[in-house]
Design an enzyme around this catalytic site. Structure first.
Site, PDB file in Angstrom:
ATOM      1  N   SER A  24      19.813   8.940  -4.639  1.00  0.00           N
ATOM      2  CA  SER A  24      18.458   8.628  -4.168  1.00  0.00           C
ATOM      3  C   SER A  24      17.499   9.792  -4.419  1.00  0.00           C
ATOM      4  CB  SER A  24      18.491   8.294  -2.672  1.00  0.00           C
ATOM      5  OG  SER A  24      19.116   9.327  -1.937  1.00  0.00           O
ATOM      6  N   ASN A 111      23.398  11.377   8.453  1.00  0.00           N
ATOM      7  CA  ASN A 111      22.859  10.166   9.093  1.00  0.00           C
ATOM      8  C   ASN A 111      21.726  10.476  10.071  1.00  0.00           C
ATOM      9  OD1 ASN A 111      24.825   8.960   7.629  1.00  0.00           O
ATOM     10  ND2 ASN A 111      26.138   8.393   9.359  1.00  0.00           N
ATOM     11  N   THR A 156     -18.780 -21.011   8.211  1.00  0.00           N
ATOM     12  CA  THR A 156     -17.473 -21.515   8.631  1.00  0.00           C
ATOM     13  C   THR A 156     -17.087 -22.499   7.528  1.00  0.00           C
ATOM     14  OG1 THR A 156     -18.397 -23.342   9.901  1.00  0.00           O
ATOM     15  CG2 THR A 156     -17.965 -21.295  11.106  1.00  0.00           C
ATOM     16  N   HIS A 157     -15.822 -22.562   7.201  1.00  0.00           N
ATOM     17  CA  HIS A 157     -15.346 -23.413   6.095  1.00  0.00           C
ATOM     18  C   HIS A 157     -16.019 -23.070   4.766  1.00  0.00           C
ATOM     19  CE1 HIS A 157     -13.969 -26.086   9.404  1.00  0.00           C
ATOM     20  NE2 HIS A 157     -15.161 -25.805   9.909  1.00  0.00           N
ATOM     21  N   SER A 278     -16.601  -6.570 -19.546  1.00  0.00           N
ATOM     22  CA  SER A 278     -15.661  -7.376 -20.313  1.00  0.00           C
ATOM     23  C   SER A 278     -15.725  -6.929 -21.769  1.00  0.00           C
ATOM     24  CB  SER A 278     -16.043  -8.847 -20.202  1.00  0.00           C
ATOM     25  OG  SER A 278     -15.533  -9.560 -21.303  1.00  0.00           O
ATOM     26  N   LYS A 284     -20.907  -9.437 -18.364  1.00  0.00           N
ATOM     27  CA  LYS A 284     -20.019  -9.425 -17.202  1.00  0.00           C
ATOM     28  C   LYS A 284     -19.811  -8.055 -16.579  1.00  0.00           C
ATOM     29  CE  LYS A 284     -16.746 -12.304 -16.499  1.00  0.00           C
ATOM     30  NZ  LYS A 284     -15.386 -12.823 -16.628  1.00  0.00           N
ATOM     31  N   ASN A 286     -16.997  -7.066 -13.913  1.00  0.00           N
ATOM     32  CA  ASN A 286     -15.864  -7.614 -13.154  1.00  0.00           C
ATOM     33  C   ASN A 286     -15.499  -6.737 -11.962  1.00  0.00           C
ATOM     34  OD1 ASN A 286     -15.627  -9.733 -14.999  1.00  0.00           O
ATOM     35  ND2 ASN A 286     -14.342  -8.487 -16.359  1.00  0.00           N
ATOM     36  N   GLU A 291     -10.496  -6.935  -6.702  1.00  0.00           N
ATOM     37  CA  GLU A 291      -9.387  -7.855  -7.006  1.00  0.00           C
ATOM     38  C   GLU A 291      -8.033  -7.184  -6.782  1.00  0.00           C
ATOM     39  OE1 GLU A 291     -11.615  -8.670 -10.852  1.00  0.00           O
ATOM     40  OE2 GLU A 291     -10.301 -10.407 -10.737  1.00  0.00           O
ATOM     41  N   TYR A 318      25.206   3.447  10.950  1.00  0.00           N
ATOM     42  CA  TYR A 318      24.592   3.628   9.641  1.00  0.00           C
ATOM     43  C   TYR A 318      25.353   2.876   8.565  1.00  0.00           C
ATOM     44  CZ  TYR A 318      23.029   5.839   5.323  1.00  0.00           C
ATOM     45  OH  TYR A 318      22.540   6.051   4.060  1.00  0.00           O
ATOM     46  N   GLN A 323      19.590   3.232   2.729  1.00  0.00           N
ATOM     47  CA  GLN A 323      18.963   4.096   1.732  1.00  0.00           C
ATOM     48  C   GLN A 323      17.862   3.348   0.963  1.00  0.00           C
ATOM     49  OE1 GLN A 323      21.264   7.139  -0.473  1.00  0.00           O
ATOM     50  NE2 GLN A 323      20.921   5.817  -2.242  1.00  0.00           N
ATOM     51  N   LYS A 326      13.550   3.587   1.515  1.00  0.00           N
ATOM     52  CA  LYS A 326      12.541   4.567   1.125  1.00  0.00           C
ATOM     53  C   LYS A 326      11.621   4.129  -0.007  1.00  0.00           C
ATOM     54  CE  LYS A 326      15.634   7.991   2.692  1.00  0.00           C
ATOM     55  NZ  LYS A 326      16.655   6.920   2.704  1.00  0.00           N
TER      56      LYS A 326
HETATM   57  N1  ARG Z   1      20.683   9.342   1.096  1.00  0.00           N
HETATM   58  C1  ARG Z   1      21.127   8.749   2.314  1.00  0.00           C
HETATM   59  C2  ARG Z   1      20.078   7.763   2.830  1.00  0.00           C
HETATM   60  O1  ARG Z   1      18.990   7.812   2.398  1.00  0.00           O
HETATM   61  C3  ARG Z   1      21.385   9.794   3.353  1.00  0.00           C
HETATM   62  C4  ARG Z   1      22.388   9.439   4.374  1.00  0.00           C
HETATM   63  C5  ARG Z   1      23.735   9.360   3.772  1.00  0.00           C
HETATM   64  N2  ARG Z   1      24.741   9.211   4.757  1.00  0.00           N
HETATM   65  C6  ARG Z   1      26.004   8.877   4.430  1.00  0.00           C
HETATM   66  N3  ARG Z   1      26.858   8.769   5.370  1.00  0.00           N
HETATM   67  N4  ARG Z   1      26.346   8.611   3.192  1.00  0.00           N
HETATM   68  O2  ARG Z   1      20.355   6.927   3.665  1.00  0.00           O
END
Ligand code: ARG
Length: 465
Positions: A24, A111, A156-157, A278, A284, A286, A291, A318, A323, A326
């Site tokens: 990650s 964790n 309205t509408h 455009s 135009k 835009n 948008e 966990y 993971q 993120k």
């Molecule tokens: N990269 C992991 C995450 O984002 C960190 C935690 C990993 N923990 C484990 N027991 N493998 O969740």
């Protein structure tokens, strides 16, 4: 491998595929500051409680600060083999200070570490987004004050209903954004408990001081259950759901800007900075930024759905599934922030076309309710009857293809003989909006008052616009 594209990429076999799915670091390197802050707080607590020697703690902290500089200045070499930000930093610390680095992970696990890092990140992001929302509110409140008297059709509408003021319309969004900000603040309050010290899932046998680390990282207190501490991603879901609701508001405003800036409506002119020409049609302009803001909700709500789906089946505590929180959150919150910035710029530059708005405000017999109210107030007519009489008068005006205030008194009297020329005092759009003085109504006096109140209170929070 038969697939040439992937075959090339994974030429070193299953271990490379594992690295690809498991690492990650490509995205969680964004958490480096939070990770270092968390580690410094943890190390200093280990020193305070006598779990580590002061000498080791000193080495650890100065090593971590050096690593922060290396990352900040782009000198740090991130390694995918080391999976994530936690192991990358710990490994570098070992290179720098040797064995003492290995003691940092006493009474801690990745964790509780990742939960702490991400909470800190989301908390910072909430603060930043709240400030951006304030800036958009400020831009809208300024517009509201400048155009407190500018009449426009209220819909309205999407059918012209009653005249309102442009300022009043702007202030509607200021209210929505205030609720968004309060939802963010609410989420912030709830997330502000520190998971650090929950360790892998069960707590630790070391005599740690969780209140120490919580305070050092600006949390109100430590989390109360170690399983929940490492299994919880509510704080990400809450940030994403709040961002989704707020992005809905931005999307509705963006939709209005798209409609209003069309040649058919011509209610507003957007600045060149937020529009494009455009390549083939020279006439135009835009509304691209509007948008795209309208579209951002797709990925923001998508991230909420995505993470909710990841979390829904996970047994405590966990799981590596988490993971996946993120990338989605980074993408959604970055784009929400961008949408807020673009909307603020567009609102600041926006110029209402007052003449066109006025003309449209008078269309669609928009003062019919004012006529009905006059019949109630002056002739003491029951509202239902007034509604009926007004309907007949509107039909007459429609048959002559004229507006209500252009209809002759005798035409009106043919329908209701007690009507006097005083009725004309309520049939213009200006008088219509002026009369709406009820609390929260569209009267310019009200709009000016509320806009000033917002401007003052936003200026107090330190945003200069
Ligand atoms: N990269 C992991 C995450 O984002 C960190 C935690 C990993 N923990 C484990 N027991 N493998 O969740």
């Amino acid at each position: 491998m038969t697939n040439k594209m992937w075959g090339g990429r994974f030429k070193s076999g299953p271990s490379a595929i594992m690295e690809e799915i498991n690492a990650s670091i490509d995205y969680d390197q964004r958490l480096f500051n939070q990770d270092i802050d968390g580690s410094i707080a943890h190390a200093s607590m280990l020193g305070q409680t006598g779990i580590l020697t002061k000498t080791d703690v000193k080495k650890i902290i100065s090593g971590l600060e050096e690593i922060r500089k290396e990352i900040d200045t782009g000198k740090f070499k991130f390694s995918r083999q080391l999976e994530d930000i936690h192991l990358n930093i710990e490994n570098r610390l070992k290179e720098k200070i040797g064995d003492a680095a290995g003691r940092l992970h006493t009474a801690r696990s990745r964790n509780d570490q990742v939960a702490t890092d991400f909470k800190l990140y989301i908390r910072d992001t909430i603060d930043h987004l709240s400030e951006q929302i304030s800036q958009l509110q400020y831009a809208l409140a300024q517009k509201a004050l400048s155009f407190a008297d500018t009449v426009m059709p209220g819909y309205t509408h999407l059918q012209s209903a009653q005249p309102v003021t442009f300022g009043h319309h702007c202030l509607a969004y200021v209210e929505m954004l205030a609720r968004d900000k309060s939802r963010l603040q609410d989420a912030r309050k709830r997330l502000n408990e520190c998971p650090l010290g929950a360790a892998a899932l069960a707590g630790t046998s070391f005599p740690i001081d969780r209140t120490h680390t919580a305070k050092a990282l600006g949390f109100d207190k430590p989390t109360a259950n170690s399983l929940d501490s490492v299994a919880d991603r509510d704080f990400v879901l809450e940030a994403l759901s709040t961002a989704s609701i707020s992005a809905i508001h931005l999307s509705r405003l963006a939709e209005e800007l798209v409609i209003w800036s069309s040649a058919e409506f011509n209610f507003v002119t957007l600045s060149d900075k937020f529009t494009t020409g455009s390549s083939i049609m020279p006439q135009k302009r835009n509304p691209d930024a509007a948008e795209l803001i309208r579209a951002k909700i797709g990925r923001i709500i998508g991230a909420f759905n995505g993470l909710a789906t990841v979390m829904k089946g996970l047994p405590l505590a966990y799981s590596k599934d988490m993971q996946e929180d993120k990338e989605m959150a980074f993408d959604a919150l970055d784009n929400f922030s961008l949408a807020l910035a673009a909307m603020t710029g567009m609102i600041k530059d926006l110029v209402p076309n007052e003449e066109k708005l006025h003309q449209a405000a008078g269309g669609g017999f928009s003062t019919a309710t004012d006529l009905a109210d006059w019949l109630v107030r002056v002739l003491n007519m029951p509202f239902r009857q007034a509604h009926h009489v007004t309907g007949a008068i509107v039909a007459k005006a429609e048959s002559q293809n004229i507006t209500l205030d252009d209809l002759s008194l005798s035409d009106m009297q043919a329908i209701e003989p007690k009507i006097t020329k005083d009725v004309f005092s309520v049939l213009s759009v200006e008088n219509s909006v002026k009369s709406r003085v009820s609390y929260g109504g569209t009267a310019p006096t009200q709009v000016r008052k509320i806009a000033k109140k917002w401007i003052k209170s936003l200026e107090k929070t330190g945003i200069a616009g």
